[in-house]
Design a protein around this motif. Structure first.
Motif, PDB file in Angstrom:
ATOM      1  N   PRO A   1       0.834  -1.203   0.000  1.00  0.00           N
ATOM      2  CA  PRO A   1       0.000   0.000   0.000  1.00  0.00           C
ATOM      3  C   PRO A   1       0.874   1.260   0.000  1.00  0.00           C
ATOM      4  CG  PRO A   1      -0.019  -1.026   2.165  1.00  0.00           C
ATOM      5  CD  PRO A   1       0.729  -1.954   1.251  1.00  0.00           C
ATOM      6  N   VAL A   2       0.364   2.310  -0.636  1.00  0.00           N
ATOM      7  CA  VAL A   2       1.107   3.558  -0.775  1.00  0.00           C
ATOM      8  C   VAL A   2       0.532   4.620   0.159  1.00  0.00           C
ATOM      9  CG1 VAL A   2       1.865   5.337  -2.410  1.00  0.00           C
ATOM     10  CG2 VAL A   2       1.562   2.978  -3.190  1.00  0.00           C
ATOM     11  N   ALA A   3       1.405   5.363   0.808  1.00  0.00           N
ATOM     12  CA  ALA A   3       0.996   6.472   1.677  1.00  0.00           C
ATOM     13  C   ALA A   3       0.272   7.535   0.840  1.00  0.00           C
ATOM     14  CB  ALA A   3       2.223   7.076   2.362  1.00  0.00           C
ATOM     15  N   ALA A   4      -0.402   8.424   1.491  1.00  0.00           N
ATOM     16  CA  ALA A   4      -1.176   9.467   0.818  1.00  0.00           C
ATOM     17  C   ALA A   4      -0.274  10.425   0.038  1.00  0.00           C
ATOM     18  CB  ALA A   4      -1.994  10.252   1.840  1.00  0.00           C
ATOM     19  N   SER A   5      -0.723  10.769  -1.152  1.00  0.00           N
ATOM     20  CA  SER A   5      -0.142  11.842  -1.972  1.00  0.00           C
ATOM     21  C   SER A   5       1.359  11.701  -2.238  1.00  0.00           C
ATOM     22  CB  SER A   5      -0.430  13.204  -1.329  1.00  0.00           C
ATOM     23  OG  SER A   5      -1.822  13.351  -1.135  1.00  0.00           O
ATOM     24  N   GLN A   6       1.791  10.497  -2.572  1.00  0.00           N
ATOM     25  CA  GLN A   6       3.190  10.260  -2.930  1.00  0.00           C
ATOM     26  C   GLN A   6       3.365  10.510  -4.423  1.00  0.00           C
ATOM     27  OE1 GLN A   6       5.725   9.410  -0.514  1.00  0.00           O
ATOM     28  NE2 GLN A   6       3.966  10.274   0.565  1.00  0.00           N
ATOM     29  N   ASN A   7       4.335  11.352  -4.777  1.00  0.00           N
ATOM     30  CA  ASN A   7       4.548  11.761  -6.163  1.00  0.00           C
ATOM     31  C   ASN A   7       5.682  10.937  -6.786  1.00  0.00           C
ATOM     32  OD1 ASN A   7       4.254  13.349  -8.502  1.00  0.00           O
ATOM     33  ND2 ASN A   7       5.996  14.571  -7.880  1.00  0.00           N
ATOM     34  N   PHE A   8       5.356  10.085  -7.757  1.00  0.00           N
ATOM     35  CA  PHE A   8       6.340   9.296  -8.482  1.00  0.00           C
ATOM     36  C   PHE A   8       6.565   9.950  -9.842  1.00  0.00           C
ATOM     37  CE2 PHE A   8       4.242   6.326  -5.611  1.00  0.00           C
ATOM     38  CZ  PHE A   8       5.323   5.704  -5.002  1.00  0.00           C
ATOM     39  N   GLU A   9       7.815  10.216 -10.175  1.00  0.00           N
ATOM     40  CA  GLU A   9       8.160  10.877 -11.437  1.00  0.00           C
ATOM     41  C   GLU A   9       9.032   9.959 -12.287  1.00  0.00           C
ATOM     42  OE1 GLU A   9       7.296  13.902 -12.556  1.00  0.00           O
ATOM     43  OE2 GLU A   9       6.198  14.524 -10.777  1.00  0.00           O
ATOM     44  N   ASN A  10       8.832   9.968 -13.602  1.00  0.00           N
ATOM     45  CA  ASN A  10       9.651   9.150 -14.493  1.00  0.00           C
ATOM     46  C   ASN A  10      11.095   9.640 -14.582  1.00  0.00           C
ATOM     47  OD1 ASN A  10       7.738   7.227 -15.099  1.00  0.00           O
ATOM     48  ND2 ASN A  10       7.006   8.302 -16.910  1.00  0.00           N
ATOM     49  N   ASP A  11      11.339  10.916 -14.337  1.00  0.00           N
ATOM     50  CA  ASP A  11      12.701  11.456 -14.408  1.00  0.00           C
ATOM     51  C   ASP A  11      13.295  11.601 -13.010  1.00  0.00           C
ATOM     52  OD1 ASP A  11      11.130  13.529 -13.492  1.00  0.00           O
ATOM     53  OD2 ASP A  11      12.047  15.051 -14.771  1.00  0.00           O
ATOM     54  N   SER A  12      13.002  10.630 -12.156  1.00  0.00           N
ATOM     55  CA  SER A  12      13.347  10.696 -10.752  1.00  0.00           C
ATOM     56  C   SER A  12      13.717   9.312 -10.248  1.00  0.00           C
ATOM     57  CB  SER A  12      12.126  11.212  -9.992  1.00  0.00           C
ATOM     58  OG  SER A  12      12.309  11.175  -8.601  1.00  0.00           O
ATOM     59  N   GLY A  13      14.347   9.284  -9.082  1.00  0.00           N
ATOM     60  CA  GLY A  13      14.510   8.014  -8.400  1.00  0.00           C
ATOM     61  C   GLY A  13      13.181   7.591  -7.797  1.00  0.00           C
ATOM     62  N   LYS A  14      13.053   6.303  -7.479  1.00  0.00           N
ATOM     63  CA  LYS A  14      11.820   5.792  -6.876  1.00  0.00           C
ATOM     64  C   LYS A  14      12.130   4.873  -5.694  1.00  0.00           C
ATOM     65  CE  LYS A  14       9.283   6.313 -11.155  1.00  0.00           C
ATOM     66  NZ  LYS A  14       8.734   5.648 -12.319  1.00  0.00           N
ATOM     67  N   PHE A  15      13.213   5.220  -4.969  1.00  0.00           N
ATOM     68  CA  PHE A  15      13.525   4.455  -3.767  1.00  0.00           C
ATOM     69  C   PHE A  15      12.499   4.796  -2.702  1.00  0.00           C
ATOM     70  CE2 PHE A  15      17.729   4.302  -5.786  1.00  0.00           C
ATOM     71  CZ  PHE A  15      17.951   2.933  -5.719  1.00  0.00           C
ATOM     72  N   ILE A  16      12.109   3.767  -1.940  1.00  0.00           N
ATOM     73  CA  ILE A  16      11.023   3.951  -0.983  1.00  0.00           C
ATOM     74  C   ILE A  16      11.413   3.466   0.411  1.00  0.00           C
ATOM     75  CG2 ILE A  16       9.153   3.924  -2.665  1.00  0.00           C
ATOM     76  CD1 ILE A  16       9.631   0.835  -0.672  1.00  0.00           C
ATOM     77  N   VAL A  17      10.653   3.947   1.375  1.00  0.00           N
ATOM     78  CA  VAL A  17      10.720   3.504   2.761  1.00  0.00           C
ATOM     79  C   VAL A  17       9.303   3.106   3.161  1.00  0.00           C
ATOM     80  CG1 VAL A  17      12.674   4.982   3.352  1.00  0.00           C
ATOM     81  CG2 VAL A  17      10.353   5.842   3.660  1.00  0.00           C
ATOM     82  N   LEU A  18       9.174   2.493   4.315  1.00  0.00           N
ATOM     83  CA  LEU A  18       7.854   2.205   4.871  1.00  0.00           C
ATOM     84  C   LEU A  18       7.607   3.173   6.019  1.00  0.00           C
ATOM     85  CD1 LEU A  18       7.819  -1.696   4.927  1.00  0.00           C
ATOM     86  CD2 LEU A  18       6.514  -0.181   3.431  1.00  0.00           C
ATOM     87  N   ASN A  19       6.411   3.777   6.029  1.00  0.00           N
ATOM     88  CA  ASN A  19       6.080   4.690   7.121  1.00  0.00           C
ATOM     89  C   ASN A  19       5.577   3.898   8.327  1.00  0.00           C
ATOM     90  OD1 ASN A  19       3.358   4.075   6.640  1.00  0.00           O
ATOM     91  ND2 ASN A  19       2.927   6.016   5.615  1.00  0.00           N
ATOM     92  N   ALA A  20       5.147   4.565   9.363  1.00  0.00           N
ATOM     93  CA  ALA A  20       4.703   3.916  10.597  1.00  0.00           C
ATOM     94  C   ALA A  20       3.490   3.014  10.384  1.00  0.00           C
ATOM     95  CB  ALA A  20       4.394   4.965  11.659  1.00  0.00           C
ATOM     96  N   SER A  21       2.755   3.231   9.296  1.00  0.00           N
ATOM     97  CA  SER A  21       1.582   2.406   8.980  1.00  0.00           C
ATOM     98  C   SER A  21       1.913   1.328   7.951  1.00  0.00           C
ATOM     99  CB  SER A  21       0.451   3.293   8.456  1.00  0.00           C
ATOM    100  OG  SER A  21       0.067   4.234   9.431  1.00  0.00           O
ATOM    101  N   ASP A  22       3.186   1.064   7.742  1.00  0.00           N
ATOM    102  CA  ASP A  22       3.658   0.079   6.750  1.00  0.00           C
ATOM    103  C   ASP A  22       3.159   0.395   5.340  1.00  0.00           C
ATOM    104  OD1 ASP A  22       5.243  -1.375   8.431  1.00  0.00           O
ATOM    105  OD2 ASP A  22       3.759  -2.923   8.832  1.00  0.00           O
TER     106      ASP A  22
END
Length: 148
Positions: free
Chosen positions: A21-42
């Protein structure tokens, strides 16, 4: 006409761990990195400068997640050996083989090749003409958080 610069997965083994599941309002861009973390709600969140443990790379396109946390999902590649191309915040000259941090500027995740506080990325190759680096997650900094 010049070739379009390719960001994202380049080579190496991939380990897809399913959709998270994705946190609210996360902006993924094609000309960007897309490394992620998990927030307190996984939930998946875009990794920023202060993050000390990466969970993987979001395998997705250019979009912004729902304002409702957890309403969207994204496939995650957790391989520490997969190599990705991403933009840098400054010219990456003389950084091959070193580690660096991440930074998010204007919604664009970049390798902070002039910062070494969290060292979550290992630089495998550089392109000073396009200001990009080929990186993978620093293995010693993945999967280190214990359960609460």
């Amino acid at each position: 006409m010049p070739l379009e610069l390719k960001y994202g997965y380049l080579r190496g083994p991939r380990v897809f761990v399913g959709t998270w599941p994705v946190a609210a309002s996360q902006n993924f861009e094609n000309d960007s990195g897309k490394f992620i973390v998990l927030n307190a709600s996984d939930q998946v969140a875009i990794a920023v400068a202060a993050d000390t443990q990466l969970e993987g790379w979001a395998e997705t396109g250019d979009w912004t997640s729902s304002a409702t946390a957890g309403a969207d999902t994204v496939q995650v590649d957790a391989s520490t050996l997969a190599v990705y191309r991403m933009p840098t915040n400054v010219d990456p000259a003389n950084t091959r083989g070193e580690t660096c941090d991440l930074v998010v500027t204007g919604g664009n995740q970049q390798a902070a090749v002039n910062a070494s506080a969290t060292d979550v990325l290992h630089i495998m190759d550089i392109d000073t003409a396009d200001d990009t680096v080929d990186v993978h997650m620093t293995e010693r900094l993945t999967g280190v958080a214990g359960v609460a």
